[in-house]
Each structure stands twice: as C-alpha cells, then as structure tokens.
Design a protein around this motif. Structure first.
Motif, mmCIF file in Angstrom:
data_model
loop_
_atom_site.group_PDB
_atom_site.id
_atom_site.type_symbol
_atom_site.label_atom_id
_atom_site.label_comp_id
_atom_site.label_asym_id
_atom_site.label_seq_id
_atom_site.Cartn_x
_atom_site.Cartn_y
_atom_site.Cartn_z
ATOM 1 N N GLN A 145 26.159 7.580 25.472
ATOM 2 C CA GLN A 145 26.311 8.087 24.107
ATOM 3 C C GLN A 145 27.603 8.887 23.975
ATOM 4 O O GLN A 145 27.939 9.715 24.821
ATOM 5 C CB GLN A 145 25.119 8.968 23.738
ATOM 6 C CG GLN A 145 25.096 9.412 22.287
ATOM 7 C CD GLN A 145 23.794 10.112 21.940
ATOM 8 O OE1 GLN A 145 23.602 11.281 22.256
ATOM 9 N NE2 GLN A 145 22.895 9.379 21.305
ATOM 10 N N LEU A 146 28.324 8.626 22.900
ATOM 11 C CA LEU A 146 29.549 9.332 22.571
ATOM 12 C C LEU A 146 29.380 10.013 21.220
ATOM 13 O O LEU A 146 28.805 9.435 20.287
ATOM 14 C CB LEU A 146 30.729 8.365 22.499
ATOM 15 C CG LEU A 146 31.141 7.683 23.805
ATOM 16 C CD1 LEU A 146 32.006 6.467 23.505
ATOM 17 C CD2 LEU A 146 31.885 8.655 24.705
ATOM 18 N N SER A 147 29.912 11.231 21.124
ATOM 19 C CA SER A 147 29.813 11.984 19.877
ATOM 20 C C SER A 147 31.198 12.442 19.454
ATOM 21 O O SER A 147 31.987 12.907 20.285
ATOM 22 C CB SER A 147 28.905 13.207 20.070
ATOM 23 O OG SER A 147 28.910 14.034 18.917
ATOM 24 N N LEU A 148 31.519 12.274 18.198
ATOM 25 C CA LEU A 148 32.800 12.703 17.642
ATOM 26 C C LEU A 148 32.543 13.627 16.469
ATOM 27 O O LEU A 148 31.898 13.230 15.488
ATOM 28 C CB LEU A 148 33.615 11.486 17.188
ATOM 29 C CG LEU A 148 34.910 11.760 16.414
ATOM 30 C CD1 LEU A 148 35.894 12.552 17.257
ATOM 31 C CD2 LEU A 148 35.545 10.453 15.949
ATOM 32 N N ASN A 149 32.994 14.870 16.584
ATOM 33 C CA ASN A 149 32.770 15.890 15.556
ATOM 34 C C ASN A 149 31.301 15.954 15.134
ATOM 35 O O ASN A 149 30.967 16.049 13.951
ATOM 36 C CB ASN A 149 33.673 15.640 14.349
ATOM 37 C CG ASN A 149 35.129 15.934 14.656
ATOM 38 O OD1 ASN A 149 35.465 16.497 15.696
ATOM 39 N ND2 ASN A 149 36.022 15.542 13.760
ATOM 40 N N GLY A 150 30.424 15.882 16.150
ATOM 41 C CA GLY A 150 28.998 16.070 15.920
ATOM 42 C C GLY A 150 28.229 14.827 15.523
ATOM 43 O O GLY A 150 27.014 14.888 15.343
ATOM 44 N N ARG A 151 28.903 13.680 15.420
ATOM 45 C CA ARG A 151 28.225 12.449 15.010
ATOM 46 C C ARG A 151 28.344 11.388 16.098
ATOM 47 O O ARG A 151 29.418 11.202 16.677
ATOM 48 C CB ARG A 151 28.831 11.912 13.713
ATOM 49 C CG ARG A 151 28.715 12.872 12.536
ATOM 50 C CD ARG A 151 29.338 12.295 11.292
ATOM 51 N NE ARG A 151 28.691 11.055 10.873
ATOM 52 C CZ ARG A 151 29.073 10.326 9.838
ATOM 53 N NH1 ARG A 151 30.130 10.701 9.114
ATOM 54 N NH2 ARG A 151 28.428 9.229 9.510
ATOM 55 N N THR A 152 27.246 10.696 16.365
ATOM 56 C CA THR A 152 27.276 9.617 17.349
ATOM 57 C C THR A 152 28.155 8.485 16.838
ATOM 58 O O THR A 152 28.063 8.089 15.677
ATOM 59 C CB THR A 152 25.856 9.090 17.616
ATOM 60 O OG1 THR A 152 25.055 10.170 18.101
ATOM 61 C CG2 THR A 152 25.871 7.978 18.653
ATOM 62 N N VAL A 153 29.023 7.973 17.704
ATOM 63 C CA VAL A 153 29.980 6.943 17.291
ATOM 64 C C VAL A 153 29.978 5.802 18.306
ATOM 65 O O VAL A 153 29.673 5.997 19.474
ATOM 66 C CB VAL A 153 31.409 7.525 17.169
ATOM 67 C CG1 VAL A 153 31.511 8.452 15.976
ATOM 68 C CG2 VAL A 153 31.808 8.262 18.448
#
Length: 287
Positions: A145-153
C-alpha cells in the motif's frame, strides 16, 4: 490511524515548519563539504536530531537508528546485536538542491526495517508539489500500500510506461554503455543527481501533474554505489508498488545483518523499476 501512521503524522507536523524556517534564510546558512563531496548544513543536523528524537519517543530510547550524519568508523555494534528492527534516516536527501532556493528536489526520509528488510517508509518533500506545496508519501511493504498526502494511491505499474529513466551517476563516473541503447530505444534519461529517494519515489508512484513542471515519473531507477540512507525507503516504496529491485547481476537486493552493521552500508548497484523495463535494462547493460 495505525501506530506508525501516527509517527508519520507527528513528523509531518514537526518537519514542515523547520524546513520552511531554514529555506527562508538560505543566504545565511553555512555549507560544509564532507569527505565524500556531499554537502552538510545546520539544517541536516537539526532535522536528524528531530527525527531521531521522534523515533525514540515512539519506539523507545533503545531504538536502533542508522542516520546519514551519524558517522561511524567501525562496525555498528548496536545494529549487529539488534533483532533486525532498525530505523534508517536521511535527514535531507538532496542537500545540494536544498541550498539552492530555486530547486524543489529535496526531502526527509525514514525507513523502518524489520527482519532486516524495508517494511515501512515515510518521505516528506516540502516543496515538490505544484506551487511548492508538500508531497508526503508513506509505504507499507507488507500490505503493498502506498499513500500520498493521506490518500491511498495506485503505483506506476498500473499506468502506461512513461519512457523516462533515472540513471544518475557521481561526478567523474564513466558514462555507462547502456546510455546509447536507452536513447536508441526512445527513453529520455535523467543523469544529474538530485535526490535519489525522490527519483525512486517517482519510479514507484505516478506523480505527474502533482509536482512542479518538468518532473516526470520514471520506468526505472539505476544507481551504482548507493548508500543505504539514499535507497532504503525507495526499496520499500518499490516493494509496496510491486516493482522489481535487483543488482546488475539480476539478483534480488536483500539486506543482511552484516551489511547493515557496516560503517557506511553501500549497495554495489540498485536497479529498480517495472519488471519488463528491468529485464530490458539488464540485457542492455550486459551487451
């Protein structure tokens, strides 16, 4: 929020104002040149102290940390005697960019190793986003799992190839034989080093359109003699993104107790990217 996400949130809140303060007074910031020809500033030391303190508040005073500005001349006994839970910290990856007011390619990096392998990572790039806004990325290698600025992307592997390669090298290093083959195949090459972590982030994540103009995502990242703090978080991002990471011999990159206990753990080479691009690269590099 998971416990480690709470640590990432704490670091985000603490680091952004520190970076903003130092960037506002670059003209008065002394810059030293280290033996390896990389740069060192008061900001590197201050950020490292802040990050290590936050880790030890979170994980206990005996947390084992390998940090770039914690120079060692002998074996890291604390690492060698640990259980394999080790924190890797690069306070400012891309210091040469950090001290240039017009540049945005710098970040602060933390990677948690468990059983000696990268399992969780945090990267904060205070000005990489459009309009010099922060980009904050975290990775959970086990959960992919990757998160960018708090959102999963989604990772770059779910998008089409971008035909860009990050193949930076140190000053004075010979041009690799695959440069010509890559250009002939239609790839655009980035050869100037900025932040290795951010190049690996842009290999794992498609941030096109979210960053300052002219910063594409990459199909592959390559670097020889990569120091641990420049690569650990990127390897975690790659694992979370389902990318392939290997040496120039095609063998998987696996960290060991003995390697991590070295004064300056350094990978012979790191090839990370889409599986098909890595296969092409290994053949081109061996031709």
């Amino acid at each position: 929020m998971s416990p480690i996400q709470s640590l990432w949130s704490t670091l985000e809140g603490q680091l952004l104002p520190v970076f903003a303060d130092y960037r506002s007074r670059l003209a008065d910031l002394p810059v030293e040149v280290k033996d390896d020809r990389t740069l060192l500033t008061q900001a590197d030391i201050a950020v490292q102290e802040l990050v290590v303190a936050a880790i030890r508040d979170f994980d206990g005073p005996d947390a084992v940390v390998i940090a770039e500005e914690d120079e060692r001349s002998g074996t890291r006994a604390d690492v060698a005697s640990s259980s394999g839970r080790v924190w890797v910290v690069d306070p400012i990856d891309g210091t040469a960019e950090f001290v240039r007011g017009e540049s945005v390619e710098f970040c602060s990096v933390v990677c948690l190793l468990e059983d000696w392998q990268p399992r969780a990572a945090f990267v904060i790039a205070p000005e990489l986003g459009a309009g010099r806004t922060p980009l904050v990325v975290s990775a959970d290698a086990r959960a992919h799992q990757l998160s960018l600025n708090g959102r999963t992307v989604p990772p770059t592997s779910q998008a089409g190839p971008g035909m860009h390669l990050s193949v930076t090298r140190s000053r004075g290093q010979d041009r690799p034989a695959f440069d010509a083959a890559a250009r002939q195949a239609g790839y655009t090459l980035k050869t100037r080093t900025t932040s290795q972590t951010l190049d690996m982030l842009r290999t794992a994540l498609d941030v096109t359109g979210l960053t300052a103009p002219g910063l594409p995502s990459f199909d592959l990242f390559w670097r020889r003699k990569q120091k641990l703090w420049d690569g650990a978080a990127g390897l975690c991002l790659a694992e979370a993104a389902g990318l392939r990471s290997c040496g120039e011999d095609g063998e998987p990159l696996t960290l060991t107790r003995e390697f991590l206990a070295e004064p300056t753990p350094t990978l012979d080479a790191n090839v990370t990217g889409r599986t098909e691009t890595v296969e092409w690269f290994l053949k081109a590099a061996g031709a």
